[in-house]
Design a protein around this motif. Structure first.
Motif, PDB file in Angstrom:
ATOM      1  N   LYS A 238      34.200  37.071  49.707  1.00 54.28           N
ATOM      2  CA  LYS A 238      33.530  38.180  49.027  1.00 54.28           C
ATOM      3  C   LYS A 238      32.210  38.526  49.707  1.00 54.28           C
ATOM      4  N   GLU A 242      31.307  42.123  51.282  1.00 47.15           N
ATOM      5  CA  GLU A 242      30.179  42.877  50.751  1.00 47.15           C
ATOM      6  C   GLU A 242      29.156  43.212  51.826  1.00 47.15           C
ATOM      7  N   LEU A 283      36.177  46.129  45.769  1.00 49.57           N
ATOM      8  CA  LEU A 283      35.676  45.545  47.011  1.00 49.57           C
ATOM      9  C   LEU A 283      36.596  45.882  48.179  1.00 49.57           C
ATOM     10  N   ASP A1484      22.898  43.590  42.857  1.00 54.99           N
ATOM     11  CA  ASP A1484      23.924  44.552  43.283  1.00 54.99           C
ATOM     12  C   ASP A1484      23.378  45.978  43.178  1.00 54.99           C
TER      13      ASP A1484
END
Length: 1956
Positions: A238, A242, A283, A1484
């Protein structure tokens, strides 16, 4: 540098000890095992060891001085020396060396010295590899060294990957980072956070790779990226995804990478990213943008390195292509794993759900040139038809007719696309499309206008190019034709009609006219053989193929647009075309001739008649094509040949014989096919004579039989009396055609023909027998011919005989015959070669699963003849009395296969034809026997088979019955036979009613017959209704069947039910017969539940008969209860009858009826004395029920509502005391018993005699019950009841009564010291602490945990010792960490945290600093209840003097879990301290933006979180649906339980903020400013190295600015404090441009504060900005650094031009709203969003009013400049304003809001779906504001003592009525989707009952018609409105699974409000 000792001489070697030599030998062995390539097998003697470097001396040099470049380089060389026989790196590490020793050679001053850094990093890389492979005990210290490296040498890494370094440096640093990532996944996350891995920084790594170098930089980079994915570590993957643009950097270069490298990367990418369900689709969408997807498509062009051999390339090519195809298809077509969002509209709606995929497909460049790309694209479009439009646009770009291979390839691809999108497969997806959407989809998929335009323009310009255009056009029209055929076969008349109408208007405009096609035909005929195309690159289409295409096109014109043929007859010379086809020598000539004949036949139906001299030649051409086995062209010829045979009349329009002829032609070998043409010609010439001969023979055959003579007499009598003749036995055999007689005559006159036609005639006669079922007739027809088939026909007169190969060459038919007649065991897949055993098949026969081969060509005639043989077997075996159950099962099984096969191939019309042929067959009607007289009858077996087939294929039978009335003769026979049975019934003869009823339920009776049968039933005497065993006779069984039938339809049954009820009561009270009426009562219960409105037909005297019943069965009491529940008129009868002691004591009747009676408020209000009488009668039983429920009768459990009411109203306090003076252990757990027990205790609570011991006894009892329920996994409802009961008792005992002294904790020790309490705690923790998964929901967990928390609060005093034990039990639970760190169980997590907080609040000794990392790991920094409670817990730890500050800078979430290693032990380290920028990365960006948008201006800066209470709007909406209750003891109990909650609502509504603040619900997913502001303050503390620009870009600075609009002074103070620290940090900023921008902004902000402050409050601290102004500044700050934003220029210009911003108005509104630039829409919507998101309180509305913008916005809505997107923004802006009740009042009174909404509603259409949804939301908030205003006014007059009267408020009726009118006017524009209709009905249900009454019946009927599609349900709803009968709404028919439950519930609620 000191002198190094090299040990190359022998002297130094001798100094080594023996032990050292032994250890070195072992090391050498290990090294040799690790590097087998270094072995030299040819030398048996060992190589003498040479020490190239002294490890001890090397380490001494490293220790003495830093920067030992030479020593490091030399050590690196010996480590890399392939000839070295010693593993020097292993020796170094064993001697005490480590990574830190190497890394310390680089000091702070020489970090940029690449000469030193290069060997250092290389050695560090080798150390990591060696530790991983050989020294696992050193992993921990190596990890620490990696962290030290990441915290120290980031600048060095930046230099080594920059343009200033070389390939060697880049390779070394990439290899080092790769080894760090593979060492520990957590280190990988730190690499991503600290190393600047952006596309810009990595551009020199990915540019110009040197593929000639084996281990080049490109390979190292691929390995580096792959290292993040290879272990499948989810947080690491992840984190990589990201990181913007990092993973996609690998993909473009894969085209020239080594095959192993490509396969490795793609396999890992597929397994750990694409197929990983734990990675969200969001994502994946971010990672795989359309550019990345395009690069993935380019991998199909893989070439490999330039110097790669072709052999190696070809070996890997297919594997790579297959892998890329799988990845592409998953991403494009998988909703579960990929990027695809399912579009049920198939692209016909406005919304494009897959923009990313759409853009990628548009960006492809001629994918059809690469076969793998082409195949992938075709598969994508096949699985995702909504993306078809993108491919059409892509084709259009290259669809340029020209003489080149490019034109050929694009036309081939277009044809492939049409082939791939098979109508048979796509049709299954049309279920959710409307007729218009279906037609639009078909039209666009098959006839795309962009391509048709190009085809139309280029037809006729160049012959060869034109033919390619025709080729595409033919394929398009063939697809259209197939769609029409499927739609017609599926009985979708609406779709077919609409499609044909669409084509009628569309085709003449967009396809070439027939004249152009004829011109092309003439051009093909006239062109010379030597003519070539202009360019040899475009292959020429041969004449035969060209003519075939053109003729096909004309035939397709006839199918799709017949009007084209009106002018065609005179302009085309068919004879000339046929003659030209005869001159051709190559190509599909026979098929071409056939097509020409077909076209000729379309133009002139007389062409194939004997008058045409070419008749025989034309017919012969057709036969040759149809009987050709070389290819599948016969399929295309079949339809035309069938039309010909039908038109000639040779078979007298008998479709069976036409199928027979087609079947025989295909399955027999005729050496001279012309003989068949001769026979046909002979029959046509002698048709009249042959037909007359056949008729005479048939009549003579029938009359010669005496039985047939009697049948003839019966037929004549029936005709004379106008009776039904469908079942006439005389009409069994249809008169066959004269064809077979003509054949017999022909072979008698031509002996040679007999030899050639032998097989043809045998097969024909065999199947003719199967079609006419009569061996006698068949013998007559074939005469005295000596064919082999004569013996087969003759044998069937005597006994069944199987088929033989001499009479039939169809293997399937022979196998069927052997299986049925010979009873051979043959596997199903051996009989039918088109099915095979398969686990994933869709055909299940005898528990075996088969898969049908859909690619196998199936001939409808073959299918029909197989079915005819099965029917023949049924008829003949039944006639010969040789059929049995085994035959039945086999034939049924084979029927199933045939129908399944037909449906699979979309041959539904042929399936219907098979069933029709069976049901319309008089033989079957004759065999049909609906009554079983218990005699052995073969007809019964045949009837069972028929009923099974009818049941199984009910859809087909329903269609046929609707069209042909196929069941009518069977229903008539049912009626006739049943009438006969009534005679036997009256004579009490034994009849198998079960069989008869099952047949009648399947076949049914006509409506007229039903009523006549009922009359017959009513005329029977009492004894006829009962059999000897007291069970129901056939008469009553028929009555039950008819009741069940008419309970399901909307037919009026009033008169009949009036007769049935007296009959039933007569049987019920008859003392002589006493029948068992269970079935009849069950049918009546079902009838009245489905048609409750007919209960009024049951008179009071009829109901009185229940109390005179001889026997009361369970169904008797149920029926009486249903009647009582549906009609309150029977209350008086019940009250009257219960006075009789014998009735009162009859509990089986009294209790169920009384249970139903209490549902009527009239009973409770007027007849409370009845409850007392019941209590006195059943007092002992009720007490027994309460104390020992397992011994109570079922009637008490079923009547628990009555028992509950009796207990609470009538039970004495002394009895209640007796029950609760002790604890109970119940052997049975039942919800009804617990409900009664609860009210008994509540009644005791209301008395003055309640004791603490009784409370403790009750709670102990219930805790024991709860423990048992959890252990036994009882249903969730039971546990909910238990927990709710205990919670309510705690409320009553503690907060209302005051008798239970909760402060006296000593009393509670009786509970806490008991085993019950300990067992309860263990059971709750075991059952509740489970993470919610897909398979198990854990619904009860939050409820039981909440109960445990509340009980602990009550039971334990401060510093109780048991708390420590409980805390340990919770925190040591195996699922504790899983729940705490879970994302998917927020309710359980919150209740767990609540429990922990309760425990630590009671006893602080459980607090330990080691627990803090767990809370930080579970914390997400949001405003969700769990996170706010965690923040409270952390504050509690800090307030309790625990060292929380040691965990600065407070990592949270997954990063904290990894950093603090909460799931494993961790060694503390100083080198692992995260930097401020790393912590900033935890936030975020999307959540920050959402926080700015929904900033909680009303939140206070405190850390004392309280559980969220019910909102005022939800409370008011709930009050709407509560029914008024009778004032009694139960109402008092309810008021006591809810009093505390009502007081909370009252106090909340009396707050001044209610009218002046928005009532919209706050977003809980945003960040919590109460944490973010202190956190940022700590990160920006003096001396911090945080990046100002990072704070700006991340949006955190904007979030701080948004906080200046908070209404909490402390929150604003925190925001100002953070801004102050940011200003101080800005002093250290190195980037001048960033510093200047931020300095100017803060200066502007400072200067603008004065505009927002009143002069009277000038000196106030922490001034508050209007939320709109604060939001503008926050978003302006975000936009000002993004040049790509449309608002970049106007916002910066505004801030530059204005030294101060006037915050008392909406900043820059006029210039943005009336902008004239290209981005005007974006700018207008941006300023509307500022108003929408910034309007939180009345002060913000004041800013809007002062700006004078509201009228501009409302006026602009109706302007032509206002597009749909802007309209939505305007509605959302108004929506945010009207959520403030006071602002809503102003808009209504001063801005004519309601009048404006009337205009908006009138202009809406169905196409404006998104606008309609916004208007509905607006109206919903308007209703909420109206309710709040009325409620506030009402509550201002309510005192706390009268808190129970909260529901008695009123709203402003005129405003509410206007809103209701707008809602009703919107009905036509509301869509038909269930979700939208539910929203609409919920809106209506929010309106008060008083306003709903103003609606008229027509309006309600329109709403019903909109919501309900089922005709029967619609009729019932409409009837309930018209008759004002609310009983109809309780019908079970309205609870059908086919109807949406939520939609029906809302509609019923609305209709109840309207009717009641």
């Amino acid at each position: 540098m000191g002198k190094r000792k090299y040990t190359e001489d022998e002297q130094s070697a001798k100094k080594k000890s023996k032990n050292d030599e032994n250890s070195q030998d072992e090391d050498m062995d290990d090294a040799s095992e690790e590097q087998p390539e270094n072995k030299v097998p040819s030398k048996p003697a060992p190589v003498p060891r040479q020490n190239l470097i002294d490890i001890k001396h090397f380490r001494k040099e490293l220790t003495n001085k830093q920067g030992q470049t030479m020593a490091l380089t030399q050590f690196l060389q010996v480590c890399l020396n392939p000839d070295a026989n010693i593993d020097y790196m292993l020796e170094y590490l064993k001697s005490g060396g480590n990574s830190h020793e190497i890394l310390r050679q680089i000091s702070q001053d020489n970090k940029k010295n690449l000469t030193l850094a290069t060997p250092t990093f290389h050695l560090f890389h080798l150390i990591i590899l060696k530790v991983q492979s050989s020294l696992p005990h050193m992993i921990t210290i190596t990890e620490e060294a990696c962290r030290y490296f990441l915290n120290t040498f980031v600048p060095t890494v930046e230099i080594m990957i920059s343009e200033n370094s070389g390939p060697r440096h880049r390779k070394i640093v990439l290899n080092l980072l790769t080894s760090i990532v593979t060492l520990n996944s957590d280190l990988g996350i730190e690499v991503l956070n600290q190393i600047p891995l952006t596309p810009k920084n990595l551009q020199y790594i990915i540019e110009k790779p040197n593929y000639k170098e084996k281990d080049n930089v490109r390979t190292a980079f691929v390995h580096f990226i792959t290292s993040f994915l290879v272990d499948g570590h989810l947080p690491l993957i992840k984190a990589l995804l990201e990181k913007p643009g990092l993973l996609p950097l690998v993909i473009p270069g894969l085209i020239q990478d080594e095959p192993n490298s490509v396969l490795m990367f793609l396999n890992i990418l597929k397994k750990n990213v694409i197929d990983n369900l734990l990675i969200s689709k969001t994502l994946k969408l971010k990672t795989f943008s359309h550019q990345v997807l395009n690069n993935l498509f380019r991998v199909f062009l893989w070439k490999g390195p330039p110097d790669m051999s072709s052999e190696l390339k070809s070996e890997s090519h297919n594997e790579i292509m297959l892998l890329v195809s799988e990845i592409i298809l998953t991403l494009f077509t998988s909703h579960k794993y990929g990027l695809y969002f399912v579009d049920d509209s198939l692209g016909t709606s406005d919304a494009n759900k897959n923009q990313n995929l759409y853009k990628c497909l548009l960006s492809l460049k001629r994918p059809w040139d690469n076969p793998h790309q082409c195949e992938a694209v075709l598969n994508i479009i096949y699985k995702c038809p909504d993306l078809h439009r993108a491919i059409i646009n892509l084709i259009e770009q290259s669809f340029e007719p020209q003489n080149s291979p490019t034109w050929k390839s694009v036309t081939q691809f277009t044809i492939q696309l049409l082939d791939k999108m098979k109508p048979e497969d796509l049709f299954l997806r049309f279920k959710k499309l409307s007729p218009t959407q279906t037609v639009n989809f078909i039209r666009f998929v098959t006839l795309p206008v962009p391509l048709l335009k190009i085809i139309h323009l280029n037809i006729g310009k160049d012959l060869n190019i034109s033919l390619y255009c025709v080729k595409v056009l033919v394929k398009m029209l063939q697809t259209v034709k197939r769609y029409i055929q499927i739609l017609e076969a599926e009985d979708t008349d609406v779709n077919v009609a609409e499609l044909k109408q669409k084509l009628e208007n569309f085709l003449p405009k967009h396809v070439p006219p027939p004249t152009s096609v004829i011109a092309l035909i003439n051009n093909v005929i006239n062109r010379s053989n030597s003519q070539t195309t202009q360019d040899n690159n475009l292959p020429k289409i041969e004449d035969a193929e060209a003519m075939l295409l053109l003729v096909d096109l004309l035939l397709l014109y006839n199918n799709t647009h017949p009007a084209f043929f009106e002018s065609l007859e005179t302009s085309i010379d068919m004879k000339k075309i046929l003659e030209f086809s005869s001159t051709l020598s190559s190509g599909p000539i026979s098929l071409l001739k056939f097509k020409i004949i077909s076209l000729w036949l379309m133009l002139d139906s007389t062409v194939l008649t004997l008058q045409n001299p070419m008749f025989k030649d034309l017919f012969l051409i057709m036969l040759e094509v149809y009987t050709n086995d070389d290819d599948d062209t016969w399929i295309e010829a079949k339809d035309t040949l069938q039309i010909f045979l039908r038109n000639t009349g040779i078979f007298e329009s008998d479709e069976d014989e036409i199928h027979l002829m087609m079947y025989t032609l295909r399955h027999s070998k005729v050496n001279q096919i012309s003989l068949v043409a001769d026979i046909v010609e002979h029959v046509l010439k002698n048709g009249k004579e042959l037909s007359q001969h056949v008729r005479e023979q048939v009549v003579n055959l029938e009359i010669s039989n005496e039985e047939n003579q009697a049948d003839l007499d019966k037929l004549l009598n029936d005709l004379m009396n106008s009776k039904n003749t469908d079942d006439s036995a005389f009409l069994e055999n249809k008169i066959p055609s004269s064809f077979i007689v003509g054949c017999m005559q022909f072979i008698q006159n031509n002996r040679d023909a007999k030899k050639h036609l032998k097989q043809f005639l045998c097969l024909y006669v065999t199947n003719l027998l199967h079609c006419n079922y009569s061996p006698e007739l068949t013998e007559v027809l074939i005469g005295d011919s000596k064919l082999d088939v004569r013996s087969y026909v003759a044998n069937w007169l005597v006994e069944p005989i199987p088929l033989s190969e001499s009479t039939c060459n169809d293997a399937t038919l022979i196998n069927l015959s052997n299986s049925i007649i010979r009873n051979e065991v043959v596997n199903l897949n051996d009989i039918f070669n088109f099915i095979e055993l398969s686990e994933d098949g869709n055909l299940v026969v005898e528990e075996m699963t088969y898969k049908i081969n859909a690619t196998e060509t199936i001939d409808s005639s073959k299918l029909f003849m197989w079915a005819k043989y099965l029917m023949f077997c049924i008829v003949r075996l039944t006639t010969m009395e040789k059929i049995d159950e085994e035959h039945l099962l086999k034939i049924e099984k084979y029927f199933d296969v045939l129908i399944a096969l037909g449906k699979k191939h979309h041959m539904i019309s042929d399936c219907r034809n098979i069933i029709l042929n069976m049901l319309k067959n008089p033989h079957f009607l004759k065999m049909y026997q609906p009554v079983d007289l218990n005699k052995k009858d073969n007809n019964i077996v045949a009837t069972k088979l028929m009923t099974k087939i009818i049941k199984k294929y009910q859809d087909i039978v329903t269609y046929l019955n609707k069209k042909y009335y196929v069941l009518k003769p069977y229903q008539q026979k049912n009626y006739n036979e049943v009438l006969k049975m009534f005679i036997k019934i009256k004579k009490k003869k034994n009849i198998n009613s079960e069989y008869t009823i099952s047949v009648i339920e399947t076949i049914g009776l006509s409506k007229e017959s039903d009523y006549q049968i009922l009359e017959q039933i009513f005329t029977c005497d009492i004894e006829s209704y009962v059999k000897e065993d007291k069970e129901q006779s056939l008469a009553l069984d028929l009555l039950c069947t008819l009741l069940d039938k008419y309970s399901r339809v909307s037919t009026d049954f009033t008169q009949e039910i009036k007769k049935i009820i007296p009959l039933y009561t007569k049987l019920l009270t008859n003392k002589e017969v006493t029948p068992n009426l269970t079935k009849l009562e069950a049918s009546m219960i079902n009838f009245f539940e489905n048609k409750p409105n007919l209960v009024v037909n049951v008179k009071e005297d009829d109901f009185r008969q229940f109390f005179q019943a001889n026997t009361v069965r369970k169904t008797t009491s149920q029926l009486a209860s249903i009647l009582m529940k549906l009609n309150k008129r029977y209350i008086n009868v019940f009250v009257e009858q219960i006075k009789r002691p014998e009735i009162l004591s009859q509990r089986e009747l009294t209790l169920p009826i009384g249970n139903a009676a209490i549902s009527h408020s009239e009973f409770l209000a007027e007849h409370k004395n009845v409850l007392s009488e019941i209590y006195r009668e059943y007092k002992s039983n009720i007490v027994k029920f309460l104390e020992r429920p397992h011994k109570a009768g079922q009637v008490y459990l079923n009547s628990w509502q009555l028992i509950r009411k009796v207990v609470i109203e009538c039970m004495e306090e002394t009895e209640c005391c007796k029950i609760f003076n002790k604890t109970h252990k119940f052997e049975a757990l039942d919800a009804s018993h617990l409900q009664v027990l609860h009210v008994a205790f509540v009644k005791l609570c209301l008395s003055n005699t309640l004791k603490n011991d009784q409370v403790i006894n009750y709670i102990t009892t219930m805790l024991q019950v709860c423990s048992n329920a959890l252990k036994e996994n009882k249903e969730d409802d039971l546990i909910f009841i238990i927990t709710s009961n205990i919670e309510n008792i705690l409320k009553v005992a503690k907060n209302v009564i005051g008798n239970f002294k909760t402060d006296e904790k000593d009393d509670c020790k009786k509970i806490t010291d008991s085993a019950v309490w300990h067992g309860f705690c263990k059971s709750v923790l075991k059952d509740s602490l489970r993470v919610k998964t897909v398979d198990r929901a854990n619904v009860t967990g939050p409820k039981t945990l909440s109960l445990l928390s509340n009980l602990i609060r009550v039971f334990y005093s401060t510093d109780a010792e048991d708390i420590v034990t409980l805390f340990d039990m919770v925190t040591s639970h195996s699922e504790f960490l899983n729940v705490m760190l879970s994302y998917h169980s927020p309710d359980i997590k919150y209740r767990l945290l609540e429990l922990l907080y309760v425990l630590m609040s009671i006893n602080k000794s459980v607090l330990k600093s080691q627990q803090i990392p767990v809370y930080l790991s579970a914390y997400r920094a949001t405003r969700s209840p769990s996170d706010r409670l965690i923040l409270t817990i952390l504050w509690f730890y800090e307030h309790s003097m625990l060292p929380v500050n040691e965990y600065k800078p407070y990592l949270f979430g997954d990063s904290a879990a990894n950093f603090y290693a909460v799931r494993k032990s961790k060694i503390s380290t100083l080198w692992g301290h995260p930097s401020p920028n790393q912590v900033i990365n935890l936030y975020d960006k999307e959540t920050i933006a959402r926080t700015i948008k929904h900033f909680p201006v009303n939140q206070k800066l405190n850390y004392n979180h309280q559980s969220k209470s019910e909102s005022i709007t939800n409370f008011l909406n709930r009050l709407r649906h509560e029914k008024p209750k009778v004032k009694d003891v139960e109402l008092n109990v309810d008021n006591l339980i809810h009093k505390e909650h009502h007081l909370q609502i009252l106090h909340a509504i009396q707050s001044p903020d209610v009218l002046f603040a928005s009532h919209s619900e706050e977003d809980e997913s945003i960040y919590d400013p109460a944490f973010v502001y202190p956190h940022l303050s700590q990160l920006m503390a003096p001396g911090s190295v945080a990046s100002c620009f990072k704070l700006l870009r991340s949006g955190l600075l904007s979030l701080v600015v948004a906080g200046l609009g908070s209404r909490c002074p402390r929150m604003r103070a925190a925001a100002y404090h953070v801004l102050h620290r940011f200003w101080q940090l800005l002093e250290t900023e190195r980037h001048k441009n960033d510093k200047l921008l931020l300095t100017d902004f803060i200066t502007t902000l400072r200067a603008s504060l004065s505009t927002a402050i009143d002069e009277s409050l000038w000196n106030m601290r922490n001034p508050q900005l209007p939320a709109i102004g604060a939001l503008y500044l926050a978003r302006a700050l975000m936009v000002s650094t993004s040049p790509s934003e449309p608002l970049y220029r106007p916002v910066n210009n505004f801030l530059i031009a204005k030294q101060t911003v006037d915050l008392t108005v909406v900043p820059d509104f006029l210039s943005l709203f009336h902008d004239s630039e290209v981005e005007t829409v974006d700018r207008r919507n941006w300023t509307l969003e500022i108003i929408r998101d910034g309007t939180k309180t009345m002060s913000d509305v004041t800013v809007i009013f002062k700006t004078m913008c509201l009228k501009m916005i409302m006026g602009f809505y109706s302007s032509s400049l206002c597009d749909r997107r802007t309209k939505i923004q305007i509605l959302r802006t108004l929506n945010s304003i009207i959520t403030i009740p006071r602002a809503f009042e102003i808009l209504v009174e001063g801005y004519s809001l309601l009048s404006w909404l009337h205009c908006v509603a009138r202009e809406l259409t169905k196409e404006d779906r998104s606008v309609v949804k916004e208007v509905l939301v607006l109206l919903k908030n308007m209703i909420d504001s109206v309710n709040i205003i009325g409620f506030v006014k009402h509550c201002s007059k309510v005192e706390e003592a009268k808190v129970d009267s909260l529901a008695q408020f009123k709203v402003k009726s005129d405003v509410e009525y206007e809103i209701l009118t707008i809602i009703c006017n919107m009905l036509p524009s509301v869509g038909s989707e269930e979700e939208e209709l539910v929203i609409y009905l919920k809106l209506l249900n929010l309106v008060t009952k008083r306003s709903i009454k103003f609606l008229n019946k027509n309006q309600m009927i329109n709403i019903i018609a909109k919501c309900v599609k089922d005709n029967d349900c619609m009729k019932m709803f409409k009837q309930s409105v018209v008759s004002k009968n609310h009983l109809m709404l309780s019908s079970k028919l309205l609870d059908s699974p086919a109807l949406d439950k939520y939609l029906m519930d809302e509609l019923k609620t609305l209709l109840h409000t309207f009717i009641d």
